[in-house]
Write a protein that holds these residues in place. Structure first.
Motif, PDB file in Angstrom:
ATOM      1  N   ASP A  41       0.808  -1.213   0.000  1.00  0.00           N
ATOM      2  CA  ASP A  41       0.000   0.000   0.000  1.00  0.00           C
ATOM      3  C   ASP A  41       0.850   1.277   0.000  1.00  0.00           C
ATOM      4  O   ASP A  41       0.299   2.376   0.119  1.00  0.00           O
ATOM      5  N   ALA A  42       2.155   1.150  -0.110  1.00  0.00           N
ATOM      6  CA  ALA A  42       3.000   2.348  -0.133  1.00  0.00           C
ATOM      7  C   ALA A  42       2.648   3.192  -1.355  1.00  0.00           C
ATOM      8  O   ALA A  42       2.538   2.668  -2.464  1.00  0.00           O
ATOM      9  N   PRO A  43       2.473   4.494  -1.180  1.00  0.00           N
ATOM     10  CA  PRO A  43       2.069   5.332  -2.312  1.00  0.00           C
ATOM     11  C   PRO A  43       3.153   5.485  -3.358  1.00  0.00           C
ATOM     12  O   PRO A  43       2.859   5.827  -4.504  1.00  0.00           O
ATOM     13  N   GLU A  44       4.417   5.229  -2.985  1.00  0.00           N
ATOM     14  CA  GLU A  44       5.512   5.332  -3.948  1.00  0.00           C
ATOM     15  C   GLU A  44       6.517   4.220  -3.680  1.00  0.00           C
ATOM     16  O   GLU A  44       6.835   3.910  -2.531  1.00  0.00           O
ATOM     17  N   PHE A  45       7.000   3.631  -4.767  1.00  0.00           N
ATOM     18  CA  PHE A  45       8.023   2.595  -4.681  1.00  0.00           C
ATOM     19  C   PHE A  45       8.885   2.753  -5.918  1.00  0.00           C
ATOM     20  O   PHE A  45       8.373   2.897  -7.032  1.00  0.00           O
ATOM     21  N   LEU A  46      10.206   2.753  -5.742  1.00  0.00           N
ATOM     22  CA  LEU A  46      11.108   3.103  -6.827  1.00  0.00           C
ATOM     23  C   LEU A  46      11.722   1.862  -7.472  1.00  0.00           C
ATOM     24  O   LEU A  46      12.102   0.914  -6.785  1.00  0.00           O
ATOM     25  N   VAL A  47      11.802   1.893  -8.789  1.00  0.00           N
ATOM     26  CA  VAL A  47      12.355   0.811  -9.591  1.00  0.00           C
ATOM     27  C   VAL A  47      13.692   1.289 -10.144  1.00  0.00           C
ATOM     28  O   VAL A  47      13.748   2.179 -10.984  1.00  0.00           O
ATOM     29  N   ARG A  48      14.778   0.706  -9.640  1.00  0.00           N
ATOM     30  CA  ARG A  48      16.107   1.155 -10.041  1.00  0.00           C
ATOM     31  C   ARG A  48      16.500   0.527 -11.377  1.00  0.00           C
ATOM     32  O   ARG A  48      16.313  -0.680 -11.596  1.00  0.00           O
ATOM     33  N   ALA A  49      17.037   1.354 -12.267  1.00  0.00           N
ATOM     34  CA  ALA A  49      17.441   0.894 -13.589  1.00  0.00           C
ATOM     35  C   ALA A  49      18.660   1.688 -14.037  1.00  0.00           C
ATOM     36  O   ALA A  49      18.963   2.755 -13.497  1.00  0.00           O
ATOM     37  N   TYR A  50      19.345   1.162 -15.045  1.00  0.00           N
ATOM     38  CA  TYR A  50      20.602   1.741 -15.513  1.00  0.00           C
ATOM     39  C   TYR A  50      20.535   1.934 -17.030  1.00  0.00           C
ATOM     40  O   TYR A  50      20.097   1.040 -17.750  1.00  0.00           O
ATOM     41  N   ARG A  51      21.001   3.095 -17.483  1.00  0.00           N
ATOM     42  CA  ARG A  51      21.086   3.386 -18.920  1.00  0.00           C
ATOM     43  C   ARG A  51      22.496   3.872 -19.194  1.00  0.00           C
ATOM     44  O   ARG A  51      22.975   4.807 -18.555  1.00  0.00           O
ATOM     45  N   SER A  52      23.164   3.230 -20.148  1.00  0.00           N
ATOM     46  CA  SER A  52      24.589   3.469 -20.366  1.00  0.00           C
ATOM     47  C   SER A  52      24.828   4.405 -21.544  1.00  0.00           C
ATOM     48  O   SER A  52      24.195   4.278 -22.602  1.00  0.00           O
ATOM     49  N   TYR A  53      25.740   5.344 -21.343  1.00  0.00           N
ATOM     50  CA  TYR A  53      26.219   6.208 -22.424  1.00  0.00           C
ATOM     51  C   TYR A  53      27.613   5.750 -22.825  1.00  0.00           C
ATOM     52  O   TYR A  53      28.442   5.489 -21.951  1.00  0.00           O
ATOM     53  N   PRO A  54      27.898   5.572 -24.126  1.00  0.00           N
ATOM     54  CA  PRO A  54      27.131   6.061 -25.268  1.00  0.00           C
ATOM     55  C   PRO A  54      26.198   5.041 -25.921  1.00  0.00           C
ATOM     56  O   PRO A  54      25.526   5.367 -26.889  1.00  0.00           O
ATOM     57  N   THR A  55      26.119   3.807 -25.424  1.00  0.00           N
ATOM     58  CA  THR A  55      25.345   2.779 -26.135  1.00  0.00           C
ATOM     59  C   THR A  55      23.836   2.945 -26.005  1.00  0.00           C
ATOM     60  O   THR A  55      23.080   2.495 -26.864  1.00  0.00           O
ATOM     61  N   GLY A  56      23.390   3.533 -24.904  1.00  0.00           N
ATOM     62  CA  GLY A  56      21.957   3.641 -24.653  1.00  0.00           C
ATOM     63  C   GLY A  56      21.329   2.367 -24.128  1.00  0.00           C
ATOM     64  O   GLY A  56      20.102   2.287 -23.978  1.00  0.00           O
ATOM     65  N   GLU A  57      22.136   1.360 -23.803  1.00  0.00           N
ATOM     66  CA  GLU A  57      21.596   0.088 -23.319  1.00  0.00           C
ATOM     67  C   GLU A  57      20.990   0.240 -21.931  1.00  0.00           C
ATOM     68  O   GLU A  57      21.484   0.989 -21.097  1.00  0.00           O
ATOM     69  N   HIS A  58      19.905  -0.515 -21.697  1.00  0.00           N
ATOM     70  CA  HIS A  58      19.205  -0.497 -20.413  1.00  0.00           C
ATOM     71  C   HIS A  58      19.443  -1.792 -19.642  1.00  0.00           C
ATOM     72  O   HIS A  58      19.527  -2.866 -20.233  1.00  0.00           O
ATOM     73  N   THR A  59      19.519  -1.662 -18.333  1.00  0.00           N
ATOM     74  CA  THR A  59      19.495  -2.804 -17.425  1.00  0.00           C
ATOM     75  C   THR A  59      18.510  -2.477 -16.312  1.00  0.00           C
ATOM     76  O   THR A  59      18.724  -1.500 -15.589  1.00  0.00           O
ATOM     77  N   PRO A  60      17.422  -3.228 -16.146  1.00  0.00           N
ATOM     78  CA  PRO A  60      16.936  -4.290 -17.023  1.00  0.00           C
ATOM     79  C   PRO A  60      16.365  -3.713 -18.319  1.00  0.00           C
ATOM     80  O   PRO A  60      16.223  -2.499 -18.448  1.00  0.00           O
ATOM     81  N   GLU A  61      16.030  -4.584 -19.248  1.00  0.00           N
ATOM     82  CA  GLU A  61      15.439  -4.123 -20.500  1.00  0.00           C
ATOM     83  C   GLU A  61      14.071  -3.486 -20.242  1.00  0.00           C
ATOM     84  O   GLU A  61      13.304  -3.948 -19.412  1.00  0.00           O
TER      85      GLU A  61
END
Length: 319
Positions: A41-61
């Motif tokens: 019931d928490a009003p906010e929960f954060l999803v940590r993710a990574y985006r790399s420069y210069p490739t633009g790749e995401h983790t997770p997809e």
């Protein structure tokens, strides 16, 4: 003060020299279900993710698929440009804010820029300047487009008094940087790489957080700037049982939350949701609250309960 929780939802992670691929691919439906349960019931929960420069790749997809219903991104922009150039990097930062600012709660500029390891930004030439300029660029772009996101950066604990990261950052951090900086983050893994007796864990956590505040002051960062725990975890595996992981999660989270007022700590994120390989022999294979087949370790329910108990929502914090 607002206190929010989050988690890195992937199975992919890196050790000191390389990236460890999960033995099972991500299952977005199972990940989303686990995130909903942790959020409760928490009003906010954060999803940590990574985006790399210069490739633009995401983790997770496609991390945006896990946003919504009170979940927003804790997005890290990794600076991996070995040439040290900054013009394209700053365009990348600004473009990220323009296109994704509505789903981002926290935008972290660079990943562990004071850790000189091949898989981390601290090994890249020019990372300090990229950090200082990136914080300013991100905040300017967010303000220009009316996005309510917090801009910051993270670092790891430094136990070498001769380390130069913080004073060098301070020399680059002008008035614009300090106006733009909304938080400073700490990645730390007590009792993982430097074992601690169980009865010293809480004291060790307090000492690291207090020491980190002293370090940030060396860069001219005010004690009033909120601190976040961006990554904390304790792996299971050979010689490291799952019951102890649950105990560590409980003790560390409660200790961190108990320091919220004293050290202006505004949140905590666990690293990470799922093991890369639950049968693996290495330390880095077992950081998850879930095993690699998405079955639960005891720490999953402990963390869910702590989120429910200790989340302090923005509206409640103003009451």
């Amino acid at each position: 003060m607002t206190f929010t929780f989050g988690i890195y939802p992937g199975g992919l992670l890196g050790d000191e020299t390389s990236v460890i691929e999960p033995v099972r691919p991500d299952d977005p439906a199972l990940i989303a279900a686990a995130l909903r349960e942790l959020q409760g019931d928490a009003p906010e929960f954060l999803v940590r993710a990574y985006r790399s420069y210069p490739t633009g790749e995401h983790t997770p997809e496609r991390p945006e698929q896990y946003a919504g219903q009170g979940r927003r991104l804790d997005l890290v922009l990794q600076y991996r440009e070995r040439s040290g150039e900054s013009a394209g990097w700053l365009d990348f930062v600004r473009h990220t804010v323009r296109t994704d600012g509505g789903r981002i709660a926290l935008l972290q500029i660079c990943e562990e820029p004071n850790a000189d390891l091949p898989v981390l930004d601290g090994s890249v030439p020019g990372v300090r300047r990229a950090l200082a300029e990136g914080v300013v660029a991100a905040k300017e772009e967010a303000l220009a487009h009316g996005y309510d996101l917090a801009v910051g950066f993270n670092a790891v604990p430094v136990f070498d008094p001769a380390d130069t990261f913080w004073p060098e950052l301070g020399s680059l951090a002008d008035e614009r940087f300090h106006r733009a900086l909304d938080y400073v983050g700490l990645d730390f893994f007590p009792d993982v790489f430097r074992p601690l007796p169980p009865d010293r864990l809480a004291d060790g956590v307090r000492a690291v957080l207090a020491g980190f505040r002293r370090d940030t002051a060396r860069a001219g960062i005010a004690a009033s700037v909120p601190m976040r725990i961006c990554e904390h975890g304790w792996p299971t595996g050979p010689g490291r049982d799952e019951a102890r992981q649950a105990e560590v999660v409980e003790e560390v989270v409660r200790t961190v939350a108990g320091l919220a007022a004293e050290l202006a700590v505004s949140g905590y994120a666990f690293f990470g949701l799922r093991d890369a390989d639950s049968a693996g022999a290495g330390l880095f294979h077992h950081f998850g609250l879930l095993r690699d087949d998405y079955s639960r370790k005891p720490a999953f329910d402990v963390y869910r309960r702590l989120v429910a108990e200790l989340t302090v929502a923005p509206a409640a914090s103003k009451a």
